[in-house]
Scaffold this active site. Structure first.
Site, mmCIF file in Angstrom:
data_model
loop_
_atom_site.group_PDB
_atom_site.id
_atom_site.type_symbol
_atom_site.label_atom_id
_atom_site.label_comp_id
_atom_site.label_asym_id
_atom_site.label_seq_id
_atom_site.Cartn_x
_atom_site.Cartn_y
_atom_site.Cartn_z
ATOM 1 C CG ASP A 24 -1.928 -1.182 1.200
ATOM 2 O OD1 ASP A 24 -1.927 -1.942 0.223
ATOM 3 O OD2 ASP A 24 -2.675 -1.347 2.182
ATOM 4 C CD GLU A 72 -7.030 -0.139 3.134
ATOM 5 O OE1 GLU A 72 -5.919 0.110 3.635
ATOM 6 O OE2 GLU A 72 -8.114 -0.059 3.761
ATOM 7 C CE LYS A 129 -3.492 -4.493 1.425
ATOM 8 N NZ LYS A 129 -4.198 -3.575 2.328
ATOM 9 C CB CYS A 162 -2.128 -2.618 5.394
ATOM 10 S SG CYS A 162 -3.799 -1.929 5.281
HETATM 11 N N1 TIU Z 1 -2.529 0.375 4.293
HETATM 12 C C1 TIU Z 1 -2.952 0.597 5.541
HETATM 13 O O1 TIU Z 1 -2.220 0.399 6.502
HETATM 14 N N2 TIU Z 1 -4.248 1.106 5.684
HETATM 15 C C2 TIU Z 1 -4.638 1.878 6.725
HETATM 16 O O2 TIU Z 1 -5.798 2.283 6.815
HETATM 17 N N3 TIU Z 1 -3.671 2.221 7.647
HETATM 18 C C3 TIU Z 1 -3.796 3.062 8.695
HETATM 19 O O3 TIU Z 1 -2.870 3.156 9.489
HETATM 20 N N4 TIU Z 1 -4.885 3.781 8.816
#
Ligand code: TIU
Length: 220
Positions: A24, A72, A129, A162
């Site tokens: 991500d 994401e 994802k 994530c």
């Molecule tokens: N990629 C990921 O970690 N998504 C999140 O929403 N992370 C946060 O720390 N919010």
């Protein structure tokens, strides 16, 4: 096998079966005006790891080893985003709302794209994802197994959300997992540190952690 200095003890890596997973590294998490900022975070903290993630990508590309990038994001009709996720929090903007980089966390929007410094090259695996973990509602597992992968090296953001969720999912599926501690970042330094400790505790209950210089030297 190649031994990489790591915590809690050296990580044995099979050079024919090791993939890099970059979680991500999207504009939505590292740039102002994206989803991360909409959640109330100081996103500039995350930008510091971009050169290290880029160097890690270059290392795997030079080796010719497989690379999988995740993003994401959700379908434009949000049919893969449960209300429990979309409505969570008290921010002014939610998933699917329009921000300066397009609709937040929606597939195909500018914010959902991976930052240019870490962008996938043709031939590298890219997975969209809908969850925090990379195996939930994706074909990650069949892609990795199809490529003969048994060992995963993790980087990306955020460490305790994530990255840790994906590592735990991978660990439960029998993959040997190594986190590159200077190629991952959190909005909360204390959560990054705690996540790494949780991963390596109890003899590596989730996996191992190393640094990019240690990995680079071991692979030289
Ligand atoms: N990629 C990921 O970690 N998504 C999140 O929403 N992370 C946060 O720390 N919010």
């Amino acid at each position: 096998m190649i031994e990489v200095p790591a915590r809690p003890y050296p990580f044995s890596l099979d050079p024919a079966r090791t993939a890099l997973v970059v979680i991500d590294m999207q504009r939505d998490f590292v740039e102002c005006g994206g989803f991360g900022e909409a959640l109330g975070n100081d996103v500039t903290k995350l930008q510091a790891i971009m050169p290290t993630v880029a160097a890690l990508l270059a290392l795997f590309r030079a080796k010719g080893w497989p690379i999988l990038h995740t993003r994401e994001c959700h379908l434009p009709d949000l049919s893969d985003c449960p209300p429990a996720k979309r409505l969570r929090g008290k921010g002014a903007l939610r998933i699917g709302d329009v921000g300066p980089m397009g609709r937040l966390l929606v597939r195909g929007e500018a914010g959902a794209s991976i930052v240019p410094e870490c962008a996938p090259l043709p031939g590298e695996m890219v997975i969209d994802k809908p969850g925090k973990g990379m195996f939930f509602a994706t074909d990650c597992e069949s892609l990795l197994r199809g490529a003969g992968v048994t060992h995963l090296v993790f980087a990306g953001v955020t460490t305790e959300v994530c990255v840790q969720t994906s590592m735990r999912e991978a660990n439960d599926r029998g993959f040997e997992c190594l986190l590159v501690s200077d190629a991952t970042e959190s909005y909360f330094p204390q959560f990054k540190a705690a996540a790494i400790e949780m991963i390596v505790a109890q003899g590596g209950i989730v996996g191992w952690a190393t640094s990019f210089p240690q990995l680079k030297e071991a692979l030289a």
